[in-house]
Scaffold this active site. Structure first.
Site, short mmCIF file in Angstrom:
data_model
loop_
_atom_site.label_atom_id
_atom_site.label_comp_id
_atom_site.label_asym_id
_atom_site.label_seq_id
_atom_site.Cartn_x
_atom_site.Cartn_y
_atom_site.Cartn_z
N SER A 1 0.83 -1.19 0.00
CA SER A 1 0.00 0.00 0.00
C SER A 1 0.88 1.26 0.00
CB SER A 1 -0.97 -0.04 1.18
OG SER A 1 -2.00 0.90 1.04
N ASP B 1 -9.62 -4.01 -5.45
CA ASP B 1 -8.74 -3.04 -4.79
C ASP B 1 -8.81 -1.71 -5.53
OD1 ASP B 1 -6.43 -1.56 -3.82
OD2 ASP B 1 -5.61 -3.47 -3.12
N HIS C 1 -8.35 -4.80 -0.78
CA HIS C 1 -7.09 -4.21 -0.31
C HIS C 1 -6.66 -4.82 1.02
CE1 HIS C 1 -4.04 -1.07 -0.44
NE2 HIS C 1 -4.27 -0.84 0.83
#
Length: 349
Positions: A169, A262, A292
């Site tokens: 991320s 995501d 995610h």
């Protein structure tokens, strides 16, 4: 008619997500007050870290290392397997959190997992957060910690020629940005970049950036807010938004994975295309029905176990790690692979 991404999620991954949303409707990031969001996030991270610490076999050491010139020192946590072979490979680990959340405890479990599964030294770094500290504070801190790690390879007992950088991320963004900075400044010679569902495009204009709005984990609204805090009105350079770096050539071989549900799906696909066009050896995995950071919510799900299997296989190959490890207590040589890894090696799922 728009189809909800919720309908596409793997049922095994959806159950723990729904349980999370019962406690936090809309997700933790729906909490408007950032201080409260951070408090709850840190509380859960600390609880999960304590569970891992009770079972882990690797040792940890928390230290502060010199930060960027004129800035505060940077916290790092050093993870050592029970038996660290001389001049073994190492992993520089950067946690996620959208540039505004998280700390070293945030992904302690993942760092332990890498250290113990691969039998390598792991150095996990903290960094300053937005909005109090906008770009480039984050990448500057990470690069300072990476430089310290590389400069101290002998005392840390690892081979600086087999050093990977890992992050998910925001940590994936910073893994790429740190690698770009190391290239540009002729700094540490990285062997590999593993960027999991990286946050790399500030524009939020892709189809997935519009589709993922109601899952309750990192979504469009949260991402728009995070980029505003992170950039603080600046035009992003390539270190802030790696997808738009002018030149990606010369980066180490790079691994990217992302789920179909995501918000970062399409920007990560675009990044992989740009890396390939720049001549960077690139491995890309897109997982159906995965949202995610799903492996953190549902670590025992088949999809989560498969993702880690693929990641470990890639890291072993990139760092030249043998597929056996020695049990420090008994001296027995054991296979590092669990059943899922063996299945993958045999061509299974």
């Amino acid at each position: 008619m728009k189809v909800s991404q919720l309908d596409s999620i793997d049922p095994e991954l959806r159950a723990p997500l729904e349980e999370h949303l019962v406690n936090f409707p809309g997700g933790v990031c729906a909490i408007e007050d950032l201080a409260e969001r951070r408090r709850i996030d840190a509380m859960h991270a600390a609880e999960m870290a304590e569970v891992v610490k009770a079972a882990q076999t690797c040792s940890t050491e928390d230290v502060w290392v010199p930060g960027p010139v004129g800035c505060a020192d940077v916290p790092v946590r050093i993870y050592r397997p029970r038996r660290l072979e001389p001049a073994s490979p190492a992993v520089f680990f950067i946690h996620g959190g959208g540039m505004c959340l998280g700390d070293i405890d945030f992904e302690h479990g993942a760092a332990v997992k890498i250290c113990e599964e691969l039998g390598v030294l792991v150095v996990s770094t903290g960094y300053r957060k937005a909005p109090e500290h906008p770009h480039p504070a984050q990448v500057d801190d990470c690069y300072a910690a990476l430089s310290w790690m590389s400069d101290n390879a002998t005392s840390l007992n690892f081979d600086p020629g087999r050093l990977a950088v890992f992050g998910g991320s925001a940590g994936g963004n910073l893994a790429l940005a740190t690698a770009l900075k190391a290239r540009d400044l002729a700094g540490p010679a990285l062997s590999y970049v593993m960027a999991l569902y990286p946050m790399v495009d500030h524009r939020n204009t892709t189809p997935s950036a519009h589709e993922v709005t109601e899952i309750g984990v990192w979504d469009r609204e949260t991402n728009v807010e995070a980029w505003e805090w992170f950039l603080a009105g600046q035009e992003p350079d390539g270190y802030a938004a790696p997808l738009h770096a002018e030149d990606l050539a010369g980066l180490p071989p790079t691994f990217i994975d992302v789920g179909t549900a995501d918000v970062f799906r399409d920007e990560d696909l675009a990044l992989a295309q740009r890396l390939l066009a720049a001549g960077v050896t690139t491995e890309l995995h897109v997982y159906p029905g995965v949202y995610h950071a799903a492996e953190h919510y549902a670590p025992d799900a088949e999809a989560a176990r498969h993702m880690w299997t693929v990641r470990f296989r890639a890291l072993r190959r990139a760092l030249g790690i043998q597929s056996v490890r020695i049990d420090a207590d008994s001296g027995d040589v054991r296979g590092t692979a669990d059943a899922a890894v063996r299945a993958a090696a045999d061509g299974g799922p």
